[in-house]
Design an enzyme around this catalytic site. Sequence first.
Site, PDB file in Angstrom:
ATOM      1  CG  ASP A 197       4.423 -13.079  -4.755  1.00  0.00           C
ATOM      2  OD1 ASP A 197       3.886 -14.089  -5.241  1.00  0.00           O
ATOM      3  OD2 ASP A 197       4.319 -12.146  -5.371  1.00  0.00           O
ATOM      4  CG  HIS A 257      -3.824 -12.849  -6.245  1.00  0.00           C
ATOM      5  ND1 HIS A 257      -2.963 -12.863  -5.134  1.00  0.00           N
ATOM      6  CD2 HIS A 257      -4.316 -14.060  -6.080  1.00  0.00           C
ATOM      7  CE1 HIS A 257      -2.705 -14.107  -4.627  1.00  0.00           C
ATOM      8  NE2 HIS A 257      -3.369 -14.952  -5.188  1.00  0.00           N
ATOM      9  NE  ARG A 269       7.752 -21.045 -10.754  1.00  0.00           N
ATOM     10  CZ  ARG A 269       7.115 -19.848 -11.152  1.00  0.00           C
ATOM     11  NH1 ARG A 269       5.932 -20.151 -11.576  1.00  0.00           N
ATOM     12  NH2 ARG A 269       7.541 -18.667 -11.016  1.00  0.00           N
TER      13      ARG A 269
END
Lengths: 428, 321
Positions: A307, A181, A66
């Site tokens: 993850d 992904h 973040r």
Amino acid sequence: MTQIHIQHGRIIDPANHIDGVGDIYIVDGKIAALSNPPEGFKADIVIDASDKIVCAGFIDLSSRLRDMGHSRKGTFKSETRAAASAGVTTLCLQPDTRPVMDATSIVEYTKDLAERTDYPQIYPIAALTQKLEGIELSSMLALKQAGCIAVSNANAPVKNLLILRRAMEYAASHDLLFICHPNDFSLSNKGCAHEGAIASRYGLPSIPEAAETIALAECLELAELTGCRVHFGQLSCKGSVIKIHQAKKYGLNVSADVAIHQLHLTEHDIIPFDSAYHVLPPLRTKEDKDYLRQGLASGAINSICSDHQPHDLDAKLGAFPETESGISSLETLLPLMLKLVSQHAISLEQGIAALTQQPADILRLPTGALTVGFSADVCIFDPELEWQINSDTWKSRGVNTPFWGQTMKGRVTQTLQAGKIIFSLEAR
Amino acid sequence: MYPNIQLNSDGKLKHFLSIEGFDKTLLTDILDTAASFVNPVDGQIKKVPLLRGKTIVNLFFENSTRTRTTFELAAKRLSADVLNMNITTSSTSKGESLLDTIRNLEAMFVDMFVVRHAISGAAHFIAQQTAPHISVINAGDGQHAHPTQAMLDMFTIRQHKPDFSKLRVAIIGDILHSRVARSEIQALNILGVQEVRVIAPKTLLPAKVEALGVTVSHNLTEGLQDIDVIMMLRLQKERMTSALLPGESEYFKCFGLTEEKLKIAKPDAIVMHPGPINRGVEIDSKVADGKQSVILQQVSNGIAVRMAIMAMAMQHNGAIV
């Protein structure tokens, strides 16, 4: 420079086929010797690792720290502290930062933020396409030279297969790893849960396994066509494990990882509308979970990633489909890996390899092993130590873990990165 | 399993969010309580003082006429004060604004929320977040549940066919997007019918539909054999534009209920529809207005059944039923 002596620990180093009680000597931030001290060694610090396991520091292939536009959810400081306490010494940052990792200035800024934290080694993953829009290629070479370790479009779609082909060809030209992904966006159709009995019962927009397996099959074909090195991130279902297994047998240069929570949780855990379990790709069936475990044991899946996706409280407050997906997962990585071992899904050596040697091989980094001369990235953990997840023990700013309040078994006691102690449980 | 937040610590009804998690006794209790509100002579519904002094908010985030109106009538027959709020959501962070809306209304000393929302799980979320004295009734959330509709349908069935254990029930149409169908399937199974059969093309059925407790047919002619109760579902026009169906006329040809098709079911079969009806799309006018149709009874029954559920859910809050 500090000289460190780690003594009496059970050293497990799959890369060098070591499993036994012994000592490690660290000089100038590097592994100087195992078993016998190097000449002239005089320890400044002695770490007693009796009854503990000593292995290479963990390498996490998929994290989100973040910061930048998302500091409510986490900052480099809070999340790298969490990583250090989890034994992670190297982590790869997904490119869906704010702003997107598609310019060298963003890479520089990220490196600057990372340096200020003084914690694990952070490798940004470059955006495959500009702004992750899936239309125009990013300046991959410049991004690589600035320090990006791979390219990926994160969880954003690439507009069509022609653009994906060209992006993979271009990445291959610069020997860049493409992290895929797999997700066909038309098939996943804004779903939020596995297409099966549970989503049907609760009327949740659902994602079929085919959304993943079709995208994966397309990418495997393109890997053959383009010669691009591909790593598949966060697989979720049986069909993907089978396809990866076949592709490897066929000789394609591909690898894969699985998020730690996919090895423990299933679609049933979301009942009823528990947003803590809202992840993408979604939690699937017990059969899928068992296949993922088998895939890890057989080597079809190379590695485990966290993850890690920390969120603020508001992100998870709402009706299930409207909440944000993701789990704050760095700090449960080790205990959940050890749980796989205690449940006989994998061996301890395999579990450690999946967090160290395997991701190092995928990234082609000289780390993930306790080889003499390597950077002294070391994780020391007590496999028996029980601890509860609560606000005293938790370091990530994101408290979005479905394991909150639970007792975990196995805890990191010291983490060393380049010979520097970046986490010590006693000094907490 | 479903941690049943719908019951309080004494096992009494507190929220009514989903049929799932209730047993036959409780569902039968609701039906019996609803029956007690209906005057056996003229079928009129009595006004009772059960919820005098209580405030009920109809919180509708999605348009509705029938459901909101019958909830309002039901609340008034229970002597409660009713506030109707129609809120159309446009903000992207709906979760946050939803919670803020709830917090604000709580501050106005509300006793019950009747909630309709376009997102599955919204009513459940509100029930989890709201103050402990407040009851939440789900008036339809996304594609998840519409439990009061299911109960008024059970009430209507029982008026015509008192023994559930003998019944074969067909639900026809867009099961995939239907919260009504999901709740009906659960209620019928709990009440112990012989069979619940869903009849629809594969595009309108959810994955692993059998796991909901149904048998499946893709053919109306075959599917209607031996059926006692026919429950039609509304077909939304947008299903055509999203490539789930080729067109209205083909749908009507395959799955539309006509007089001719109705003859395949048992001669005394009843025809139900939660409304609003698309005449000539899923049901022929002659059937909708015919002898076997109980569609308007369903609407009337909505009042008594919703009264029963609201009154029972307020027992923990001082109501004596």
